[in-house]
Design an enzyme around this catalytic site. Structure first.
Site, PDB file in Angstrom:
ATOM      1  N   GLY A  46      -4.527 -31.619 -26.807  1.00 25.95           N
ATOM      2  CA  GLY A  46      -3.538 -31.046 -25.898  1.00 25.95           C
ATOM      3  C   GLY A  46      -2.860 -29.861 -26.540  1.00 25.95           C
ATOM      4  N   GLN A  51       3.209 -23.505 -28.282  1.00 26.14           N
ATOM      5  CA  GLN A  51       2.343 -23.535 -29.464  1.00 26.14           C
ATOM      6  C   GLN A  51       1.493 -22.272 -29.611  1.00 26.14           C
ATOM      7  OE1 GLN A  51       0.918 -27.740 -28.455  1.00 26.14           O
ATOM      8  NE2 GLN A  51       0.931 -27.742 -30.685  1.00 26.14           N
ATOM      9  N   CYS A  88       0.090 -33.484 -34.581  1.00 29.63           N
ATOM     10  CA  CYS A  88       0.379 -32.294 -33.772  1.00 29.63           C
ATOM     11  C   CYS A  88      -0.182 -31.063 -34.474  1.00 29.63           C
ATOM     12  CB  CYS A  88       1.886 -32.164 -33.603  1.00 29.63           C
ATOM     13  SG  CYS A  88       2.355 -30.709 -32.656  1.00 29.63           S
ATOM     14  N   LEU A  89      -0.873 -30.220 -33.723  1.00 31.45           N
ATOM     15  CA  LEU A  89      -1.469 -29.019 -34.325  1.00 31.45           C
ATOM     16  C   LEU A  89      -0.394 -28.107 -34.924  1.00 31.45           C
ATOM     17  CD1 LEU A  89      -4.104 -28.029 -31.596  1.00 31.45           C
ATOM     18  CD2 LEU A  89      -4.560 -29.107 -33.809  1.00 31.45           C
ATOM     19  N   HIS A 130       3.551 -36.095 -24.916  1.00 31.34           N
ATOM     20  CA  HIS A 130       3.658 -35.248 -26.107  1.00 31.34           C
ATOM     21  C   HIS A 130       3.811 -33.769 -25.694  1.00 31.34           C
ATOM     22  CE1 HIS A 130       2.303 -34.227 -30.396  1.00 31.34           C
ATOM     23  NE2 HIS A 130       2.204 -33.057 -29.774  1.00 31.34           N
ATOM     24  N   GLU A 131       2.981 -33.335 -24.741  1.00 33.64           N
ATOM     25  CA  GLU A 131       3.037 -31.928 -24.315  1.00 33.64           C
ATOM     26  C   GLU A 131       4.327 -31.627 -23.549  1.00 33.64           C
ATOM     27  OE1 GLU A 131       1.020 -30.291 -25.919  1.00 33.64           O
ATOM     28  OE2 GLU A 131      -0.332 -31.945 -26.363  1.00 33.64           O
ATOM     29  N   HIS A 134       6.941 -30.925 -25.991  1.00 32.33           N
ATOM     30  CA  HIS A 134       6.842 -29.535 -26.469  1.00 32.33           C
ATOM     31  C   HIS A 134       7.527 -28.584 -25.501  1.00 32.33           C
ATOM     32  CE1 HIS A 134       4.375 -29.321 -30.042  1.00 32.33           C
ATOM     33  NE2 HIS A 134       3.431 -30.093 -29.527  1.00 32.33           N
TER      34      HIS A 134
HETATM   35 ZN    ZN Z   1       1.973 -31.153 -30.481  1.00 30.77          ZN
END
Ligand code: ZN
Length: 154
Positions: A46, A51, A88-89, A130-131, A134
């Site tokens: 995701g 991001q 998380c990236l 999660h998204e 963000h």
């Molecule tokens: Zn993330």
């Protein structure tokens, strides 16, 4: 539009609240495609717009069942609770146990600007939550207790 570069903590854009999309245009469609590209390139499941440096209500998800593009996603129903580890990236050094709803119903606009709804559970439900975090400037490290945070120096 150039390729999107992944933003990492502590980049301040990750703390910005995303603004709502009032009209879905080519610019949003292009951002979503580029976000999907960046997600696949980084082996993520995701990605939210912050991001890649955009504070708008856009997210892409693919937990292995196909690409889902979300505009203005909103959780309208939550059920159950589950604690699982998440990565998380944008915070690659952290793996955090996060308590999330097991099942969610989410309303959103698709890339044609049509109102949609999905019912998700398991990894898809977790990734959506999660998204959406963000999109409101929240990161998985916010779920850590202060001592662990100190230890990870983040
Ligand atoms: Zn993330």
């Amino acid at each position: 539009m150039p390729e999107f570069k992944l933003r990492k903590f502590p980049d301040p854009i990750l703390r910005k609240e995303a603004s709502c999309i009032t009209k879905v245009s080519d610019s949003e469609r292009e951002s979503l495609s580029k976000m999907a590209e960046a997600m696949y390139l980084n082996n993520g499941v995701g990605l939210a717009a912050q991001q890649v440096g955009i504070a708008k209500q856009l997210a892409v998800i693919d937990v292995g069942n196909g690409l889902v593009k979300l505009i203005n996603p909103l959780i309208i129903k939550k059920e159950g609770l589950e604690i699982e580890e998440e990565g998380c990236l944008s915070v690659p050094e952290a793996i955090v146990k996060v308590r999330r709803a097991k099942r969610v119903v989410v309303s959103f606009l698709n890339e044609n600007g049509e109102a949609c709804q999905i019912t998700a559970e398991g990894l898809l439900a977790r990734t959506i939550q999660h998204e959406i975090d963000h999109l409101s400037g929240r990161l998985i490290i916010d779920y850590l207790n202060p001592i662990k945070r100190l230890f990870l120096k983040i």
